[in-house]
Design an enzyme around this catalytic site. Structure first.
Site, PDB file in Angstrom:
ATOM      1  N   ASP A 231       0.826  -1.205   0.000  1.00 40.84           N
ATOM      2  CA  ASP A 231       0.000   0.000   0.000  1.00 40.84           C
ATOM      3  C   ASP A 231       0.867   1.265   0.000  1.00 40.84           C
ATOM      4  O   ASP A 231       1.861   1.338   0.724  1.00 40.84           O
ATOM      5  CB  ASP A 231      -0.855  -0.032   1.282  1.00 40.84           C
ATOM      6  N   GLU A 283      14.045 -15.978   0.391  1.00 40.08           N
ATOM      7  CA  GLU A 283      14.327 -17.088   1.322  1.00 40.08           C
ATOM      8  C   GLU A 283      13.213 -18.134   1.263  1.00 40.08           C
ATOM      9  O   GLU A 283      13.403 -19.276   1.648  1.00 40.08           O
ATOM     10  CB  GLU A 283      14.407 -16.566   2.768  1.00 40.08           C
TER      11      GLU A 283
END
Ligand code: NOJ
Length: 581
Positions: A231, A283
């Site tokens: 956002d 990751e």
């Protein structure tokens, strides 16, 4: 397939061909994905309280999977006082009881996995709710404390600090600063909120803020999400010294909409934040993505957000704002593909979301569409609903033929219009209150969805009245009614999305078909599919080729079969001659 292939286009298509985007064979599901935005409070109300919930989303996910979308993006469902419909988060790692529980989230995730749909969640890092524990702690702590430093507190100007620290305005109207009362009862410092008073901005110069959001990212990645829509991704870092700004709160200045001149947008330090986030996502594997809600212009600047080590996607708001103006559309498309190609990123395309008047309503006007966030009320000039819906179908077909990713907003597959007859007393967007009703706000595009025509509230929920009233036309537009009608908007979307996948249009290339790029028509070639749009008043003779799909289903037969009607798009298979075969 030979590299020497020549296009033996029929006469009407012949002419200079301008290639602006080479075929994209880089791996990455998002590069061509269709991502469907779910606005939870308006999707499906299973517990009958008048507001949509996560269990409702889980129940209807199979209907979305049928559309052959790749992923669902969920607007916020976190704990929140709901002052800005959930974009005011008080706990980033929990579900608001209004929408359910974390167990409901896990059930929704499991169902999405079962259906082969990815889930993307909304991350709101620029600001939180004033009820967030960190802000409450900041209010209780003294000026200059580490707690205050999580936010942007400043002393006021004037003899007794009675004036705000600078002239910044809130997006929702009124000043972007609110003065607090100190714990000892005296008038105190001011805090910055680019949005509502209840949405204090975080201080991204503080490492503790970085650490907190890295924790939030991992929390949702651990639960299986495929990524985040970020956002106001261009607003987190503010220019040092918080200099005055003479332009509009949304970054508009007298020079247009640069979005990088304003001191609250596009600051260089932002980019390292997203590099760190990308490393965290990596990751979890190569398929987790970040999408920037960064309302910046010109488009080449937007490319800075999607460089190889930053975000994966950014919303293309210039495309949304181009309307059906063929010159603007062509310019934005060319510029998007060129600028984003230069950094190896795909473009995205979008026509509607929860912040703008739905495109089926915007295109129901011949004049200019209302400004973002202004909305339409009963006293305004009314759109032509049928015209808007058929133009919306044409616009969606034009968009979904483009190479790159696409975002759809819930209900656009039903051709839903905005809700217009919303009593002032029911309007909930803070824009309405903060501008004294001068700007109606975004409630119109957030009206709860119609699912089943014969049921109460058109099948949105069987209990309390929906949190916003549905227009009378919603019953007829309900999903079940449209599913049963071959010529419905829904069935057009189904065919369009299936064909887009079958023809790999998302991974394709764009070549402008110059003879069809006029003041009232626009056309491009993607692979062997020509996409032709007619926005002029007169029908146009269709060139030779096999009609794959047209936005006026009724024009598939009869006297219009060889003509492209006014306000219509067609996908046409044209012939490529292989010189080596
Ligand atoms: C953009 C969101 O899309 C909008 O709905 C919200 O009000 C503002 N950001 C503030 O979070």
């Amino acid at each position: 397939m030979s590299v020497d292939s020549v296009l033996t286009a029929p006469a009407a298509l012949a002419g200079p061909l301008t290639l602006v985007h080479a075929a994209d064979d880089t791996p990455g599901w998002w590069r061509s994905a269709v991502i469907y935005q779910v606005y939870p409070r308006s999707f499906r109300d299973l517990n009958g309280d008048g507001v949509g919930d996560l269990a409702g989303i889980t129940a209807e996910l199979p209907q979305l999977a049928e559309l052959e979308i790749d992923a669902v993006w969920l607007s916020p469902f976190y704990r929140s006082p709901q002052r800005d419909a959930g974009y005011d988060v008080s706990d980033y790692c929990d579900v608001d009881p209004l929408f359910g529980t974390l167990a409901d989230f896990d059930a929704m995730m499991a169902e999405a996995n079962r259906l082969g749909l990815r889930l993307i969640v909304d991350l709101v890092p620029n600001h939180c709710s004033d009820q967030h524990a960190a802000f409450q702690a900041a209010l209780a702590a003294p000026a200059g404390s580490p707690e205050r430093d999580m936010f942007i507190f400043r002393d006021g100007r004037g003899d007794s600090g009675e004036q705000p620290p600078n002239n910044w305005q809130s997006h929702f109207g009124g000043p972007a600063w609110t003065r607090i009362t100190e714990p000892d009862g005296t008038p105190g410092q001011w805090y910055l909120h680019l949005f509502d008073t209840s949405q204090p901005d975080f201080n991204w110069d503080n490492d503790a803020v970085h650490a907190e959001f890295e924790r939030v990212l991992r929390f949702w990645l651990d639960r299986g999400v495929s990524g985040f829509r970020v956002d106001v991704a261009h607003a987190l870092v503010k220019a040092p010294g918080l200099p005055e700004w003479g332009g509009r709160a949304d970054g508009n200045s007298s020079h247009g909409f640069p979005g990088h001149e304003a001191p609250m947008f596009g600051q260089p330090a932002l980019h390292d934040i997203y590099r760190t986030w990308r490393r965290i996502l990596a990751e979890y594997g190569p398929d987790r993505i970040l999408c920037a809600e960064a309302n910046v212009d010109p488009l080449p600047r937007l490319a800075d957000w999607v460089r190889p080590d930053e975000m994966h996607q950014a919303f293309n708001f210039p495309y949304l704002h181009a309307g059906l103006d063929v010159h603007r559309m062509r310019h934005v498309i060319t510029e998007s593909l060129t600028a984003l190609d230069a950094v190896g990123a795909p473009s995205t395309w979008v026509l509607s979301n929860h912040d703008v008047v739905r495109h089926a309503t915007r295109f129901g006007y011949n004049g200019p569409a209302p400004r973002d966030g202004d909305g339409i009320g009963p006293a305004d000039v009314q759109p032509d609903e049928a015209l808007g819906r058929s133009r919306a179908a044409a616009a969606s077909m034009f968009m979904l033929g483009l190479p790159g990713g696409a975002y759809l907003y819930q209900g656009e597959e039903l051709g839903l219009p905005d809700g217009i007859d919303i009593p002032d007393s029911q309007r909930q967007d803070p824009t309405f209150g903060r501008t004294g009703g001068e700007r109606l706000g975004r409630d119109g595009c957030r009206v709860p969805l119609p699912w089943r025509s014969g049921e109460p509230h058109a099948g949105f929920g069987a209990g309390a009245d929906p949190w916003l009233p549905q227009p009378a036309s919603f019953a007829g537009l309900a999903r079940d009614a449209q599913a049963a009608s071959p010529s419905s908007h829904l069935n057009l979307y189904r065919r369009m999305l299936a064909l887009r996948r079958e023809l790999s249009l998302g991974q394709g290339s764009l070549t402008w078909l110059e003879n069809w790029c006029t003041d009232t028509s626009l056309a491009y070639l993607n692979g062997t599919t020509a996409v032709l749009l007619n926005v002029g008043p007169e029908p146009l003779e269709l060139p030779a080729g096999q009609v794959l799909l047209r936005s006026f289903v009724s024009a598939e037969q009869g006297e219009d079969a060889h003509r492209l009607s006014s306000g219509e798009t067609v996908w046409l298979e044209i012939y490529i001659e292989d010189t080596e075969s």
